[in-house]
Write a protein that holds these residues in place. Sequence first.
Motif, PDB file in Angstrom:
ATOM      1  N   TYR A  67     -37.880  50.054  36.383  1.00  0.00           N
ATOM      2  CA  TYR A  67     -37.726  51.417  37.340  1.00  0.00           C
ATOM      3  C   TYR A  67     -38.936  52.030  37.018  1.00  0.00           C
ATOM      4  O   TYR A  67     -39.903  51.853  36.143  1.00  0.00           O
ATOM      5  CB  TYR A  67     -36.628  52.054  36.519  1.00  0.00           C
ATOM      6  CG  TYR A  67     -35.096  51.626  36.756  1.00  0.00           C
ATOM      7  CD1 TYR A  67     -34.468  51.848  37.770  1.00  0.00           C
ATOM      8  CD2 TYR A  67     -34.881  50.639  35.783  1.00  0.00           C
ATOM      9  CE1 TYR A  67     -33.136  51.307  38.181  1.00  0.00           C
ATOM     10  CE2 TYR A  67     -33.333  50.097  35.827  1.00  0.00           C
ATOM     11  CZ  TYR A  67     -32.671  50.486  36.872  1.00  0.00           C
ATOM     12  OH  TYR A  67     -31.386  49.930  37.144  1.00  0.00           O
ATOM     13  N   ASP A  85     -39.313  40.415  36.350  1.00  0.00           N
ATOM     14  CA  ASP A  85     -38.452  41.320  35.604  1.00  0.00           C
ATOM     15  C   ASP A  85     -38.496  42.631  36.623  1.00  0.00           C
ATOM     16  O   ASP A  85     -39.064  42.871  37.658  1.00  0.00           O
ATOM     17  CB  ASP A  85     -39.487  42.117  34.350  1.00  0.00           C
ATOM     18  CG  ASP A  85     -39.552  41.276  33.365  1.00  0.00           C
ATOM     19  OD1 ASP A  85     -38.622  40.319  33.186  1.00  0.00           O
ATOM     20  OD2 ASP A  85     -40.113  41.679  31.972  1.00  0.00           O
ATOM     21  N   HIS A  86     -37.060  42.969  36.579  1.00  0.00           N
ATOM     22  CA  HIS A  86     -36.839  44.460  37.415  1.00  0.00           C
ATOM     23  C   HIS A  86     -37.121  45.340  36.477  1.00  0.00           C
ATOM     24  O   HIS A  86     -36.796  45.535  35.421  1.00  0.00           O
ATOM     25  CB  HIS A  86     -35.223  44.124  37.762  1.00  0.00           C
ATOM     26  CG  HIS A  86     -35.055  43.073  38.980  1.00  0.00           C
ATOM     27  ND1 HIS A  86     -34.693  41.966  38.386  1.00  0.00           N
ATOM     28  CD2 HIS A  86     -35.002  43.396  40.200  1.00  0.00           C
ATOM     29  CE1 HIS A  86     -34.610  41.255  39.604  1.00  0.00           C
ATOM     30  NE2 HIS A  86     -34.793  42.112  40.689  1.00  0.00           N
ATOM     31  N   ARG A 111     -35.161  49.895  42.010  1.00  0.00           N
ATOM     32  CA  ARG A 111     -35.890  49.227  41.196  1.00  0.00           C
ATOM     33  C   ARG A 111     -36.908  48.466  41.764  1.00  0.00           C
ATOM     34  O   ARG A 111     -36.883  48.516  42.871  1.00  0.00           O
ATOM     35  CB  ARG A 111     -35.089  47.940  40.678  1.00  0.00           C
ATOM     36  CG  ARG A 111     -34.053  48.709  39.596  1.00  0.00           C
ATOM     37  CD  ARG A 111     -33.267  47.893  38.756  1.00  0.00           C
ATOM     38  NE  ARG A 111     -32.625  46.830  39.640  1.00  0.00           N
ATOM     39  CZ  ARG A 111     -32.181  45.524  39.103  1.00  0.00           C
ATOM     40  NH1 ARG A 111     -32.129  45.417  37.841  1.00  0.00           N
ATOM     41  NH2 ARG A 111     -31.549  44.536  39.941  1.00  0.00           N
ATOM     42  N   VAL A 139     -39.560  44.848  41.318  1.00  0.00           N
ATOM     43  CA  VAL A 139     -39.827  43.742  40.734  1.00  0.00           C
ATOM     44  C   VAL A 139     -41.519  43.402  40.486  1.00  0.00           C
ATOM     45  O   VAL A 139     -42.193  43.545  41.188  1.00  0.00           O
ATOM     46  CB  VAL A 139     -39.265  42.411  41.545  1.00  0.00           C
ATOM     47  CG1 VAL A 139     -39.730  41.118  40.995  1.00  0.00           C
ATOM     48  CG2 VAL A 139     -38.026  42.718  42.144  1.00  0.00           C
ATOM     49  N   SER A 167     -38.160  47.611  46.990  1.00  0.00           N
ATOM     50  CA  SER A 167     -37.164  46.839  47.998  1.00  0.00           C
ATOM     51  C   SER A 167     -37.510  46.657  49.430  1.00  0.00           C
ATOM     52  O   SER A 167     -36.866  45.877  49.852  1.00  0.00           O
ATOM     53  CB  SER A 167     -35.708  47.876  47.711  1.00  0.00           C
ATOM     54  OG  SER A 167     -36.102  49.131  48.680  1.00  0.00           O
TER      55      SER A 167
END
Length: 72
Positions: free
Chosen positions: A21, A18-19, A30, A32, A50
């Motif tokens: 915040y 799922d991504h 975002r 992962v 990221s």
Amino acid sequence: MSRVYLLNHQPWRFEPGDHVYVRSWPQDERAVVLCQLAAHSWPHYLVMDSVGIEWRVSQLELSSRPIVTLST
């Protein structure tokens, strides 16, 4: 089904892949979800940002939508 019942019986909100915040991160960044971590009181996750850095984050700090903070 009540929300309290769901939280008591299935406290994990996110799945690996799922991504999400993260509170206090820039709104456009975002992470992962890599895995769910065993926790004694509240669900925690291992997430990757990221640039590939892994973070242990409480579910309380995660959202599936951007987190908007109001400045005073």
